[in-house]
Design a protein around this motif. Sequence first.
Motif, short mmCIF file in Angstrom:
data_model
loop_
_atom_site.label_atom_id
_atom_site.label_comp_id
_atom_site.label_asym_id
_atom_site.label_seq_id
_atom_site.Cartn_x
_atom_site.Cartn_y
_atom_site.Cartn_z
N ARG A 205 0.83 -1.22 0.00
CA ARG A 205 0.00 0.00 0.00
C ARG A 205 0.86 1.27 0.00
O ARG A 205 0.56 2.24 -0.69
N ILE A 206 1.95 1.25 0.77
CA ILE A 206 2.86 2.41 0.80
C ILE A 206 3.44 2.65 -0.59
O ILE A 206 3.46 3.78 -1.09
N LEU A 207 3.91 1.58 -1.23
CA LEU A 207 4.52 1.73 -2.55
C LEU A 207 3.51 2.15 -3.60
O LEU A 207 3.82 2.96 -4.49
N GLU A 208 2.29 1.63 -3.52
CA GLU A 208 1.25 2.06 -4.46
C GLU A 208 0.95 3.54 -4.28
O GLU A 208 0.77 4.27 -5.25
N GLY A 209 0.92 3.99 -3.03
CA GLY A 209 0.71 5.42 -2.76
C GLY A 209 1.85 6.27 -3.30
O GLY A 209 1.62 7.33 -3.88
N MET A 210 3.07 5.80 -3.10
CA MET A 210 4.24 6.53 -3.63
C MET A 210 4.18 6.61 -5.15
O MET A 210 4.48 7.65 -5.73
#
Length: 91
Positions: free
Chosen positions: A32-37
């Motif tokens: 989720r963090i990487l998708e947000g980034m």
Amino acid sequence: MIEPLNTQGTKNAKSLALDTKPRVEARGRWIRILEGMRASMPDGYRKYMGFPTVLDDLRPPRLRPPSNNIPISVNDCFFVQREENRIASTY
């Protein structure tokens, strides 16, 4: 969830406890963090998920891996792909 493709993968998944709830949740958080980034900070995402600046040239005589089941693959290593300007921007 981890779905091993062979016996060795099953052994690795079990020995590393990859399907335990805490590990599954941790991987989910990172995804989720990487998708947000990727959506909000594409440059930061590419920097974090991109290939390192320095890549090893695996072609002989430069490096000789101790073993390689597909020796011809050294001619298409990431170093060569970057040299030929055909490497992806991220993994």
